[in-house]
Design a protein around this motif. Sequence first.
Motif, PDB file in Angstrom:
ATOM      1  N   THR A  88      41.764   8.173  53.917  1.00 55.31           N
ATOM      2  CA  THR A  88      40.464   8.372  53.274  1.00 55.31           C
ATOM      3  C   THR A  88      39.386   8.883  54.216  1.00 55.31           C
ATOM      4  O   THR A  88      38.745   9.909  53.952  1.00 55.31           O
ATOM      5  N   MET A  89      39.167   8.184  55.323  1.00 55.46           N
ATOM      6  CA  MET A  89      38.025   8.515  56.176  1.00 55.46           C
ATOM      7  C   MET A  89      38.280   9.691  57.107  1.00 55.46           C
ATOM      8  O   MET A  89      37.406  10.536  57.300  1.00 55.46           O
ATOM      9  N   LYS A  92      37.681  13.173  55.669  1.00 54.51           N
ATOM     10  CA  LYS A  92      36.250  13.406  55.442  1.00 54.51           C
ATOM     11  C   LYS A  92      35.544  13.719  56.757  1.00 54.51           C
ATOM     12  O   LYS A  92      34.755  14.668  56.850  1.00 54.51           O
ATOM     13  N   MET A  93      35.817  12.920  57.781  1.00 54.22           N
ATOM     14  CA  MET A  93      35.114  13.071  59.055  1.00 54.22           C
ATOM     15  C   MET A  93      35.525  14.333  59.798  1.00 54.22           C
ATOM     16  O   MET A  93      34.737  14.914  60.538  1.00 54.22           O
ATOM     17  N   ASN A  95      35.819  17.135  58.650  1.00 51.81           N
ATOM     18  CA  ASN A  95      35.001  18.258  58.173  1.00 51.81           C
ATOM     19  C   ASN A  95      33.709  18.397  58.966  1.00 51.81           C
ATOM     20  O   ASN A  95      33.019  19.412  58.859  1.00 51.81           O
ATOM     21  N   TYR A  96      33.376  17.370  59.747  1.00 58.87           N
ATOM     22  CA  TYR A  96      32.091  17.350  60.443  1.00 58.87           C
ATOM     23  C   TYR A  96      32.267  17.208  61.954  1.00 58.87           C
ATOM     24  O   TYR A  96      31.489  16.548  62.627  1.00 58.87           O
ATOM     25  N   SER A 150      30.632  10.580  62.083  1.00 60.08           N
ATOM     26  CA  SER A 150      30.171   9.530  61.178  1.00 60.08           C
ATOM     27  C   SER A 150      28.724   9.767  60.759  1.00 60.08           C
ATOM     28  O   SER A 150      28.379   9.698  59.579  1.00 60.08           O
ATOM     29  N   TYR A 153      28.497  13.008  58.571  1.00 60.89           N
ATOM     30  CA  TYR A 153      29.047  12.736  57.231  1.00 60.89           C
ATOM     31  C   TYR A 153      28.013  12.015  56.368  1.00 60.89           C
ATOM     32  O   TYR A 153      27.770  12.396  55.210  1.00 60.89           O
ATOM     33  N   GLU A 154      27.401  10.979  56.918  1.00 63.57           N
ATOM     34  CA  GLU A 154      26.413  10.222  56.144  1.00 63.57           C
ATOM     35  C   GLU A 154      25.204  11.080  55.794  1.00 63.57           C
ATOM     36  O   GLU A 154      24.678  11.002  54.678  1.00 63.57           O
ATOM     37  N   THR A 157      26.337  13.897  53.130  1.00 62.53           N
ATOM     38  CA  THR A 157      26.801  13.426  51.822  1.00 62.53           C
ATOM     39  C   THR A 157      25.880  12.383  51.198  1.00 62.53           C
ATOM     40  O   THR A 157      26.040  12.050  50.017  1.00 62.53           O
ATOM     41  N   TYR A 165      32.318   1.725  51.794  1.00 68.65           N
ATOM     42  CA  TYR A 165      33.666   1.317  52.198  1.00 68.65           C
ATOM     43  C   TYR A 165      33.705  -0.046  52.876  1.00 68.65           C
ATOM     44  O   TYR A 165      34.666  -0.370  53.572  1.00 68.65           O
TER      45      TYR A 165
END
Length: 391
Positions: A88-89, A92-93, A95-96, A150, A153-154, A157, A165
């Motif tokens: 999951t994480m 996502k991470m 991508n950044y 991290s 991402y925050e 998004t 999470y």
Amino acid sequence: MLLSRHECVKILENLTNGKSKLLAYQVVRDDTAIGYLGDYYALTISCCNAEREDIIHKKQLFIKTLPQQSAEVAKEAIFRKEAWFYETMLPKMQNYTKVKWSPFCYYTRPDLLVLEDIKLKGYRAVDASQLNENHLQQLMRSVAAFHAASLIYEHQTEVNIGVAYGDQLLEVTVASEIAWFTTGLSAVLAAVRSLPQYQGAKELHFIDNQLLAIMEGIYEQAEPSIKYRNVLCHRDLWIGNTFYPSEEDSGAALLVDFQTCRYTPPAQDLSYCLYMNLTSAYRREMEKSCIDVYYNYLVENLTEFGLKAEQLLTKAELLESFEEFRLFGIVYRAVAATIVKVPAAFVTNEFKYVDRSGVILDYMKTNQGFRTYMEECCVDVMNMAIDRAIM
């Protein structure tokens, strides 16, 4: 069978973006890799080009599974947490970030991970008791990129990782109800009390009446902070969970084993890195430069995505939080020593979960190397505790 053919087809699709066709696969136990929370295997996939079947390739990957001999619920929960991170994480991470700080993951199950074999890419574990200056630079670069991903991402998004999470990021190693840690604290307390330099009435009174409560401040530090900016932290960056490119390479280290990851201030990872991987003397020598390197890389990573570090995590906040989180690094190092610095034969369930103080004190008497290491940990604990009591 550990993996089905259908699963290997899926793994190959993820590995080659659907451009290859599975011919055969083989799974072989890897006895060279040893870990408390996993069994390890090598996966070899034979495949051909999807369009030209005469072009045959072999791909080798690394498998980590829940230990087959384990019936411990705690181990299963910890493994599932890592599988969640990779599933999951991590996508996502990734991508950044423009820095590679973790292995690629090609398949997950709650009991199994299929990762790239980073040793085939030239990454190596450090065969030494502590990291050298170049390794520290590489590690600070990867930790900064991980934390920056991290934060980015925050920001991008508008999702708070801790809120979204939190049920997946539960504490699994440092808490008042986790027996291996509480018995470790008791052993550290006994070890400090046994040292000749602390036999005065004033010192013994402090040890018996204040020291444990100060050390137990680590429980609060293991939780998300309401004072400092939190990021996704690795929280287990000892020398065995980091792999490094060649000495001449300025690239980042790779971080592995994310089963203890938490949503806490970045200073927690920094404190852990510096206290767990260096002697006290070398840490004092390298600490400032490591924090500077970390922050410079953090700024660089955030800038690449159009963000200003000063608006997310100032240098002043990092330094202030690091001073507070020294407690985490110091106490964790001392507790961990009572497990990882003793012979494996000592580490029975009774030793881990009920009491280990007597065994630790006896081993300090018979093994000079352990005594020296344990005393260094205890002196750091005592000095930190005295400073905090004065504050």
